[in-house]
Design a protein around this motif. Structure first.
Motif, short mmCIF file in Angstrom:
data_model
loop_
_atom_site.label_atom_id
_atom_site.label_comp_id
_atom_site.label_asym_id
_atom_site.label_seq_id
_atom_site.Cartn_x
_atom_site.Cartn_y
_atom_site.Cartn_z
N ARG A 199 0.82 -1.21 0.00
CA ARG A 199 0.00 0.00 0.00
C ARG A 199 0.85 1.26 0.00
NH1 ARG A 199 -3.96 -0.13 4.79
NH2 ARG A 199 -4.78 -1.83 3.50
N TYR A 200 1.92 1.28 0.81
CA TYR A 200 2.70 2.50 0.99
C TYR A 200 4.08 2.46 0.35
CZ TYR A 200 -0.88 3.02 4.60
OH TYR A 200 -2.08 3.09 5.27
N GLY A 201 4.49 1.28 -0.11
CA GLY A 201 5.82 1.15 -0.70
C GLY A 201 6.79 0.48 0.25
N HIS A 202 7.66 -0.38 -0.32
CA HIS A 202 8.60 -1.13 0.52
C HIS A 202 9.64 -0.23 1.17
CE1 HIS A 202 6.83 -4.49 -1.70
NE2 HIS A 202 7.34 -5.29 -0.80
N GLY A 203 9.87 0.95 0.60
CA GLY A 203 10.89 1.82 1.16
C GLY A 203 10.51 2.42 2.50
N SER A 204 9.24 2.32 2.89
CA SER A 204 8.80 2.91 4.15
C SER A 204 8.35 1.88 5.17
CB SER A 204 7.65 3.89 3.89
OG SER A 204 6.54 3.22 3.29
N VAL A 253 13.18 -10.50 9.08
CA VAL A 253 12.73 -9.12 8.95
C VAL A 253 13.60 -8.45 7.90
CG1 VAL A 253 12.36 -6.91 10.11
CG2 VAL A 253 11.99 -9.06 11.36
N VAL A 254 12.96 -7.75 6.96
CA VAL A 254 13.69 -7.08 5.88
C VAL A 254 13.51 -5.57 6.02
CG1 VAL A 254 13.98 -6.83 3.39
CG2 VAL A 254 13.30 -9.03 4.34
N CYS A 255 14.63 -4.86 6.11
CA CYS A 255 14.61 -3.39 6.10
C CYS A 255 14.96 -2.96 4.68
CB CYS A 255 15.60 -2.83 7.11
SG CYS A 255 15.62 -1.02 7.15
N TRP A 256 13.94 -2.68 3.88
CA TRP A 256 14.13 -2.39 2.46
C TRP A 256 14.92 -1.10 2.25
CZ3 TRP A 256 12.47 -5.87 -1.20
CH2 TRP A 256 11.65 -6.90 -0.72
N MET A 257 14.85 -0.16 3.19
CA MET A 257 15.56 1.11 3.04
C MET A 257 17.07 0.92 2.99
SD MET A 257 13.43 3.69 5.53
CE MET A 257 14.62 5.01 5.17
N GLU A 306 24.10 -5.38 3.74
CA GLU A 306 24.25 -6.73 4.28
C GLU A 306 23.51 -6.91 5.59
OE1 GLU A 306 28.33 -7.79 4.46
OE2 GLU A 306 28.68 -7.54 2.32
N GLN A 307 23.07 -5.81 6.21
CA GLN A 307 22.31 -5.90 7.44
C GLN A 307 20.82 -5.76 7.20
OE1 GLN A 307 23.94 -3.23 10.50
NE2 GLN A 307 25.77 -3.04 9.27
N ALA A 308 20.43 -5.69 5.94
CA ALA A 308 19.02 -5.43 5.62
C ALA A 308 18.12 -6.61 5.96
CB ALA A 308 18.88 -5.07 4.14
N VAL A 309 18.68 -7.80 6.05
CA VAL A 309 17.89 -8.99 6.37
C VAL A 309 18.34 -9.54 7.71
CG1 VAL A 309 17.25 -11.33 5.67
CG2 VAL A 309 17.52 -9.55 3.94
N GLU A 310 17.41 -9.69 8.63
CA GLU A 310 17.71 -10.21 9.96
C GLU A 310 16.92 -11.49 10.20
OE1 GLU A 310 17.49 -8.87 14.69
OE2 GLU A 310 16.48 -7.69 13.14
N VAL A 311 17.61 -12.54 10.58
CA VAL A 311 16.96 -13.80 10.94
C VAL A 311 16.79 -13.81 12.46
CG1 VAL A 311 17.10 -16.31 10.90
CG2 VAL A 311 18.00 -14.99 8.99
N ASP A 371 13.62 -0.75 18.27
CA ASP A 371 13.73 0.14 17.10
C ASP A 371 12.38 0.45 16.48
OD1 ASP A 371 16.46 0.21 17.44
OD2 ASP A 371 16.85 -1.40 16.02
N TRP A 372 11.41 -0.45 16.61
CA TRP A 372 10.09 -0.20 16.03
C TRP A 372 9.23 0.69 16.91
CZ3 TRP A 372 7.43 -4.66 12.93
CH2 TRP A 372 8.27 -5.05 11.87
N GLN A 373 9.75 1.05 18.08
CA GLN A 373 9.02 1.91 19.02
C GLN A 373 7.65 1.33 19.37
OE1 GLN A 373 9.18 5.90 17.30
NE2 GLN A 373 11.09 6.30 18.39
N TRP A 374 7.67 0.07 19.79
CA TRP A 374 6.45 -0.55 20.30
C TRP A 374 6.08 0.10 21.63
CZ3 TRP A 374 3.77 -3.95 17.44
CH2 TRP A 374 4.43 -4.72 16.47
N TYR A 375 4.82 0.31 21.84
CA TYR A 375 4.36 0.79 23.13
C TYR A 375 3.19 -0.06 23.60
CZ TYR A 375 0.97 3.24 20.12
OH TYR A 375 0.02 3.54 19.19
N ALA A 376 3.09 -0.21 24.91
CA ALA A 376 2.00 -0.98 25.48
C ALA A 376 0.72 -0.15 25.46
CB ALA A 376 2.35 -1.40 26.90
N VAL A 377 -0.42 -0.84 25.41
CA VAL A 377 -1.72 -0.17 25.46
C VAL A 377 -2.56 -0.83 26.55
CG1 VAL A 377 -1.69 0.55 23.05
CG2 VAL A 377 -2.65 -1.67 23.66
#
Length: 293
Positions: free
Chosen positions: A215-220, A241-245, A253-258, A272-278
């Motif tokens: 929907r928004y593009g892999h770059g974001s 996890v893939v960081c396309w940016m 080489e760090q774009a893919v994390e297992v 890094d994803w800034q998860w917060y509890a609700v």
């Protein structure tokens, strides 16, 4: 004018043996990283072909033994041509339709781009040379051999978390999608938590991130992927996890994390994803303070 000799060296360097040891360590580390990257991406390529031909129904039968990969500027990319175990040549378009095949090839090329010169020592022996494809080198990757590669978890010195400190809560990272997770209240960064998800929840996150990327593009959007396979009759799941940016920059080489599970849970995104509890009424809890604490 007379040049005068400096009374001391312009700069100092580590001792030769220390510098030599550092060079060896750095080169060995780079070689190990490239080898692991190649192994993971070879398996991911085999999984991508399986997913394309089965519509991600991992128990559905499919017949693919080799897939064509063509050399591009950044690595290998798929053409959509593949061969069955009997040697019959087919295409993804014939199997799933032109539009779906085009989308699938676009997604798959994000993985196969890592099969480049830096990882050639891994994927090269798995390939047969084909006639050039529009002037580019072409290869037939043996999918059965690629799928058989073992993915040994990387060594880590990180201390395992203490399960006794964990509490269950809902977490969110985008003001929209909320997921159940286990959280250590003491492990926060600026009020953001590091949640640990079970595999069922990880699959939900994976589906949601891929939808957002379309929907928004892999770059974001960082996307999450769960790869399922069977080794020696035992079922395994690999979470990536893939960081396309990062794909086009110095951190490629760090774009893919297992992700490695602990007690069956995965720390998707970490701090890094800034998860917060609700709270139960979906109010953000930043910082997170469990009831009774």
């Amino acid at each position: 004018m007379t040049n005068q000799t400096s009374p001391r060296p312009a700069y100092r360097l580590p001792a030769s043996d220390v510098l030599g040891a550092a060079v060896d360590e750095a080169l060995n580390g780079a070689t190990t990283a490239h080898e692991r990257l190649g192994r993971v991406m070879a398996v991911v390529t085999a999984a991508a072909v399986r997913d394309i031909l089965t519509g991600c129904d991992h128990d559905a039968p499919f017949d693919a033994a080799k897939v064509e990969l063509v050399e591009g500027e950044d690595g290998l990319f798929p053409t959509g041509r593949y061969w069955t175990a009997a040697g019959d040549e087919r295409t993804f378009t014939e199997a799933i339709g032109q539009v779906e095949a085009g989308n699938a090839l676009h997604d798959m090329s994000g993985w196969t781009a890592y099969l480049d010169n830096s990882t050639r020592d891994v994927w090269g022996p798995l390939c047969d040379d084909l006639d050039d494809h529009d002037g580019r080198l072409a290869f037939a990757l043996d999918l059965l051999r690629a799928a058989a590669i073992t993915l040994d978890p990387p060594q880590t010195t990180e201390e395992p978390r203490k399960a006794s400190t964990m509490v269950e809560t809902l977490v969110c990272a985008n003001d929209r999608d909320r997921y159940p997770a286990m959280v250590d209240p003491a492990d926060q960064r600026d009020g953001y938590v590091k949640p640990w998800f079970d595999l069922h929840t990880v699959r939900r996150i994976a589906a949601d991130t891929r939808t957002d990327a379309r929907r928004y593009g892999h770059g974001s959007i960082d996307t999450v992927h769960v790869l399922d396979g069977t080794v020696d009759r035992a079922k395994h799941a690999v979470v990536m996890v893939v960081c396309w940016m990062w794909l086009g920059g110095d951190r490629r080489e760090q774009a893919v994390e297992v992700l490695q599970p602990e007690a069956g849970r995965y720390a998707v995104g970490g701090h890094d994803w800034q998860w917060y509890a609700v709270s139960d009424d979906l109010t953000p809890l930043i910082p997170f303070r469990p009831e009774g604490s």
